[in-house]
Design a protein around this motif. Structure first.
Motif, PDB file in Angstrom:
ATOM      1  N   LEU A   1      -9.751   5.764   6.641  1.00 37.54           N
ATOM      2  CA  LEU A   1     -10.278   4.710   7.523  1.00 37.54           C
ATOM      3  C   LEU A   1      -9.233   3.628   7.750  1.00 37.54           C
ATOM      4  CD1 LEU A   1     -12.826   3.628   8.997  1.00 37.54           C
ATOM      5  CD2 LEU A   1     -13.328   2.349   6.941  1.00 37.54           C
ATOM      6  N   VAL A   2      -8.566   3.213   6.649  1.00 36.55           N
ATOM      7  CA  VAL A   2      -7.522   2.191   6.765  1.00 36.55           C
ATOM      8  C   VAL A   2      -6.381   2.719   7.620  1.00 36.55           C
ATOM      9  CG1 VAL A   2      -5.825   0.846   5.473  1.00 36.55           C
ATOM     10  CG2 VAL A   2      -8.140   1.067   4.604  1.00 36.55           C
ATOM     11  N   ASN A   3      -6.026   3.990   7.394  1.00 35.89           N
ATOM     12  CA  ASN A   3      -4.964   4.605   8.198  1.00 35.89           C
ATOM     13  C   ASN A   3      -5.332   4.668   9.670  1.00 35.89           C
ATOM     14  OD1 ASN A   3      -3.342   4.940   6.038  1.00 35.89           O
ATOM     15  ND2 ASN A   3      -3.947   7.058   5.650  1.00 35.89           N
ATOM     16  N   TYR A   4      -6.630   4.818   9.905  1.00 29.05           N
ATOM     17  CA  TYR A   4      -7.094   4.882  11.287  1.00 29.05           C
ATOM     18  C   TYR A   4      -6.987   3.504  11.952  1.00 29.05           C
ATOM     19  CZ  TYR A   4     -10.077   5.833  15.294  1.00 29.05           C
ATOM     20  OH  TYR A   4     -10.558   5.973  16.554  1.00 29.05           O
ATOM     21  N   VAL A   5      -7.317   2.460  11.176  1.00 32.27           N
ATOM     22  CA  VAL A   5      -7.324   1.105  11.733  1.00 32.27           C
ATOM     23  C   VAL A   5      -5.899   0.554  11.830  1.00 32.27           C
ATOM     24  CG1 VAL A   5      -8.163  -1.246  11.407  1.00 32.27           C
ATOM     25  CG2 VAL A   5      -9.635   0.661  10.872  1.00 32.27           C
ATOM     26  N   VAL A   6      -5.168   0.662  10.748  1.00 30.69           N
ATOM     27  CA  VAL A   6      -3.788   0.173  10.747  1.00 30.69           C
ATOM     28  C   VAL A   6      -2.848   1.348  10.499  1.00 30.69           C
ATOM     29  CG1 VAL A   6      -4.435  -2.115   9.961  1.00 30.69           C
ATOM     30  CG2 VAL A   6      -3.872  -0.372   8.301  1.00 30.69           C
ATOM     31  N   ASP A   7      -1.560   1.068  10.527  1.00 32.17           N
ATOM     32  CA  ASP A   7      -0.585   2.147  10.402  1.00 32.17           C
ATOM     33  C   ASP A   7      -0.497   2.622   8.950  1.00 32.17           C
ATOM     34  OD1 ASP A   7       1.191   3.928  11.234  1.00 32.17           O
ATOM     35  OD2 ASP A   7       2.775   2.500  11.774  1.00 32.17           O
ATOM     36  N   LYS A   8       0.163   3.752   8.771  1.00 35.17           N
ATOM     37  CA  LYS A   8       0.319   4.300   7.430  1.00 35.17           C
ATOM     38  C   LYS A   8       1.474   3.601   6.720  1.00 35.17           C
ATOM     39  CE  LYS A   8      -1.481   8.850   8.228  1.00 35.17           C
ATOM     40  NZ  LYS A   8      -1.208  10.279   8.216  1.00 35.17           N
ATOM     41  N   VAL A   9       1.344   3.468   5.409  1.00 34.79           N
ATOM     42  CA  VAL A   9       2.422   2.919   4.608  1.00 34.79           C
ATOM     43  C   VAL A   9       2.499   3.746   3.333  1.00 34.79           C
ATOM     44  CG1 VAL A   9       0.961   1.198   3.455  1.00 34.79           C
ATOM     45  CG2 VAL A   9       3.401   0.800   3.657  1.00 34.79           C
ATOM     46  N   ASP A  10       3.707   3.882   2.833  1.00 36.64           N
ATOM     47  CA  ASP A  10       3.889   4.677   1.622  1.00 36.64           C
ATOM     48  C   ASP A  10       3.178   3.979   0.470  1.00 36.64           C
ATOM     49  OD1 ASP A  10       4.644   6.335  -0.346  1.00 36.64           O
ATOM     50  OD2 ASP A  10       6.817   6.129  -0.039  1.00 36.64           O
ATOM     51  N   LYS A  11       2.257   4.675  -0.155  1.00 38.08           N
ATOM     52  CA  LYS A  11       1.473   4.068  -1.221  1.00 38.08           C
ATOM     53  C   LYS A  11       2.299   3.778  -2.456  1.00 38.08           C
ATOM     54  CE  LYS A  11      -2.319   6.803  -1.197  1.00 38.08           C
ATOM     55  NZ  LYS A  11      -3.672   7.183  -1.610  1.00 38.08           N
ATOM     56  N   ARG A  12       3.410   4.482  -2.566  1.00 38.35           N
ATOM     57  CA  ARG A  12       4.258   4.267  -3.739  1.00 38.35           C
ATOM     58  C   ARG A  12       5.097   3.000  -3.591  1.00 38.35           C
ATOM     59  NH1 ARG A  12       6.620  10.182  -3.262  1.00 38.35           N
ATOM     60  NH2 ARG A  12       6.539   9.409  -1.157  1.00 38.35           N
ATOM     61  N   ALA A  13       5.227   2.509  -2.364  1.00 37.20           N
ATOM     62  CA  ALA A  13       6.017   1.291  -2.136  1.00 37.20           C
ATOM     63  C   ALA A  13       5.342   0.100  -2.801  1.00 37.20           C
ATOM     64  CB  ALA A  13       6.157   1.046  -0.651  1.00 37.20           C
ATOM     65  N   GLU A  14       6.120  -0.851  -3.188  1.00 41.55           N
ATOM     66  CA  GLU A  14       5.559  -2.004  -3.890  1.00 41.55           C
ATOM     67  C   GLU A  14       4.955  -3.022  -2.937  1.00 41.55           C
ATOM     68  OE1 GLU A  14       8.543  -3.552  -6.458  1.00 41.55           O
ATOM     69  OE2 GLU A  14       8.392  -1.889  -7.862  1.00 41.55           O
ATOM     70  N   LYS A  15       5.343  -2.930  -1.678  1.00 42.81           N
ATOM     71  CA  LYS A  15       4.806  -3.897  -0.713  1.00 42.81           C
ATOM     72  C   LYS A  15       3.316  -3.648  -0.487  1.00 42.81           C
ATOM     73  CE  LYS A  15       7.600  -2.061   2.352  1.00 42.81           C
ATOM     74  NZ  LYS A  15       8.382  -1.784   3.540  1.00 42.81           N
ATOM     75  N   ILE A  16       2.605  -4.706  -0.230  1.00 44.54           N
ATOM     76  CA  ILE A  16       1.161  -4.611  -0.007  1.00 44.54           C
ATOM     77  C   ILE A  16       0.880  -4.600   1.488  1.00 44.54           C
ATOM     78  CG2 ILE A  16      -1.061  -5.748  -0.376  1.00 44.54           C
ATOM     79  CD1 ILE A  16       0.210  -6.934  -2.950  1.00 44.54           C
ATOM     80  N   LEU A  17       1.573  -5.485   2.218  1.00 45.12           N
ATOM     81  CA  LEU A  17       1.366  -5.577   3.655  1.00 45.12           C
ATOM     82  C   LEU A  17       2.662  -5.230   4.379  1.00 45.12           C
ATOM     83  CD1 LEU A  17      -0.550  -8.966   3.784  1.00 45.12           C
ATOM     84  CD2 LEU A  17      -1.541  -6.688   3.845  1.00 45.12           C
ATOM     85  N   LYS A  18       2.531  -4.624   5.514  1.00 48.53           N
ATOM     86  CA  LYS A  18       3.712  -4.300   6.308  1.00 48.53           C
ATOM     87  C   LYS A  18       3.537  -4.953   7.677  1.00 48.53           C
ATOM     88  CE  LYS A  18       6.411  -0.352   7.882  1.00 48.53           C
ATOM     89  NZ  LYS A  18       6.423   1.110   8.005  1.00 48.53           N
ATOM     90  N   PHE A  19       4.545  -5.707   8.084  1.00 50.56           N
ATOM     91  CA  PHE A  19       4.462  -6.417   9.371  1.00 50.56           C
ATOM     92  C   PHE A  19       5.419  -5.812  10.365  1.00 50.56           C
ATOM     93  CE2 PHE A  19       2.667  -9.449   6.474  1.00 50.56           C
ATOM     94  CZ  PHE A  19       1.640  -9.994   7.201  1.00 50.56           C
ATOM     95  N   LYS A  20       5.015  -5.861  11.582  1.00 49.22           N
ATOM     96  CA  LYS A  20       5.894  -5.407  12.668  1.00 49.22           C
ATOM     97  C   LYS A  20       6.686  -6.626  13.125  1.00 49.22           C
ATOM     98  CE  LYS A  20       5.631  -3.196  17.148  1.00 49.22           C
ATOM     99  NZ  LYS A  20       4.753  -2.870  18.274  1.00 49.22           N
TER     100      LYS A  20
END
Lengths: 249, 201
Positions: A206-225
């Motif tokens: 659902l989250v992937n559907y709403v926002v873009d995918k991010v590597d879950k192993r990455a330490e970042k929580i939010l990714k900004f364009k």
């Protein structure tokens, strides 16, 4: 003093009503008939409604099952095709390596047992290998990338004489690693396609559907364009939520 | 009793030997309107008396009768020929009347039992009163009292059965019955007049 008792009183009342009748109006039956007719119609209507509802339910469930089955079949076919192609690629790589190794071993140390060959490519027959050897001897062998790498690692032909199983195995290891890398890359893309087809199944989807995918192993929580002037949130890492965590045995 | 009923049904409805009770039942089970009409016209006048005893007025009685016969025709396939058809229809009508009472349940006026000092003489002739007058007297009872009286005196239910059916206590049922008897006796004495009231002692 003699008075009428309760039981006797009750009995007299019962006797009074025994076989008694009250004349009914002529319209009595027609009224009842009308009600019976309406009830029959209503019953038929209810039955029809139930039938329609049941049909709709049956058709919708059948449609859902068919679509699910069809999407599943597409994914299975894709995976099957992917597996077949990777297997073919792998076998080609193994065969090529076998040729090279055989040639090298035979030319360098003819007394060396074919232990390595058997363990690496059990499907290749000895006779076949020998015939291939003749062909290889007749024609100059163009070593593959791994062979070049291996030869560059080996400083002299003396070392190649003392080549053992371990050194024989190296190029194959590399080849397998390369092949497995190729497979993993291809399967990843295949899985992504399958993910797109299978729809939303959990919170992550659902989250992937709403926002873009991010590597879950990455330490970042939010990714900004940050391409444009106004930076916008495009991804959320939910890796730390550990949803549907599988129990380790 | 059952054979007598068939005989009476056959005679009164002037049924041909072919159209006996079995054929009538078969017709009703198949939903044949003609058969249903024959059965209704034969049995409904008797059932109307039952309805009148339970209802406050004729209109309510006709409603109960109609509801009862809808059930009768709906459940006729459940009737086993071993029993009395009239008794079976009567049970359905009585149950419909009780259900109707429960549906329109009003406050039961539980009146404290006071022994009626006046007693009806043993030689009082009930037949002089007539069924219609008695019906009027019964209909004049309060709803709860009337239902309990009918169930106990006319249908033969026990107080416990009445209590279970109406959701009251057995004591309340007894109380209602006593009240019904007292009121009816009082009314009969009034109608009997002073000339018929023969007290001894």
């Amino acid at each position: 003093m003699q008075h009428i008792q309760d039981k006797e009183f009750d009995q007299r009342l019962r006797d009074q009503f025994e076989n008694s009748e009250i004349e009914l109006p002529a319209s009595s039956w027609s009224d009842l008939e009308h009600v019976l007719h309406l009830q029959k119609k209503r019953g038929a209507l209810y039955r029809r409604r139930w039938l329609v509802a049941a049909s709709v339910l049956l058709l919708s469930s059948l449609g859902a099952y068919m679509s699910y089955y069809a999407s599943h079949q597409v994914i299975s076919k894709e995976r099957l095709a992917l597996n077949t192609s990777t297997r073919q690629e792998r076998s080609t790589v193994v065969e090529n390596k076998e040729k090279v190794i055989t040639e090298r071993v035979d030319s360098n140390n003819p007394d060396l047992p074919v232990r390595g060959r058997i363990s690496l490519a059990p499907t290749v027959e000895v006779g076949k290998v020998e015939s291939e050897k003749n062909d290889i001897e007749a024609q100059p062998v163009i070593p593959m990338k791994e062979e070049i790498m291996l030869s560059s690692l080996q400083p002299s032909s003396d070392i190649a004489r003392h080549v053992d199983n371990k050194t024989l195995y190296k190029p194959d290891k590399l080849a397998f690693l390369q092949a497995s890398n190729e497979i993993s890359l291809e399967t990843d893309s295949g899985v992504e396609d399958a993910d797109q087809q299978r729809g939303i199944r959990n919170v992550g989807d659902l989250v992937n559907y709403v926002v873009d995918k991010v590597d879950k192993r990455a330490e970042k929580i939010l990714k900004f364009k940050t391409d444009d002037d106004n930076s916008s949130l495009i991804a959320i890492n939910i890796g730390m939520l550990k949803l549907n965590q599988k129990k380790q045995k | 009793m059952y054979s007598l009923f068939i005989l009476s049904l056959t005679e009164q409805m002037k049924l041909t030997p072919k159209l006996n009770l079995d054929n009538l039942l078969e017709g009703c089970r198949a939903g044949d309107r003609k058969a249903q009409e024959l059965l209704y016209k034969q049995t409904a006048p008797k059932m109307m008396v039952v309805c009148m005893r339970y209802a406050r007025d004729r209109m309510e009685a006709e409603d109960i009768l109609q509801l009862g016969y809808i059930k009768v025709f709906g459940k006729i396939s459940e009737f086993r020929s071993a029993g009395s058809l009239e008794g079976w229809i009567r049970r359905i009508i009585v149950n419909t009347a009780i259900e109707s009472y429960r549906r329109n349940l009003r406050m039961m006026n539980i009146v404290p039992i006071t022994e009626n000092e006046e007693q009806i003489a043993a030689d009082f002739d009930f037949s002089r009163m007539g069924m219609q007058v008695l019906l009027k007297l019964i209909q004049g009872l309060s709803d709860g009292t009337r239902v309990v009286f009918n169930m106990y005196v006319m249908e033969g239910f026990s107080h416990q059965e009445i209590a279970d059916s109406l959701g009251i206590s057995a004591g309340a049922s007894k109380s209602q019955l006593s009240r019904a008897r007292a009121v009816l006796k009082q009314e009969i004495i009034k109608m009997e007049g002073i000339d018929y009231a023969t007290y001894t002692g």
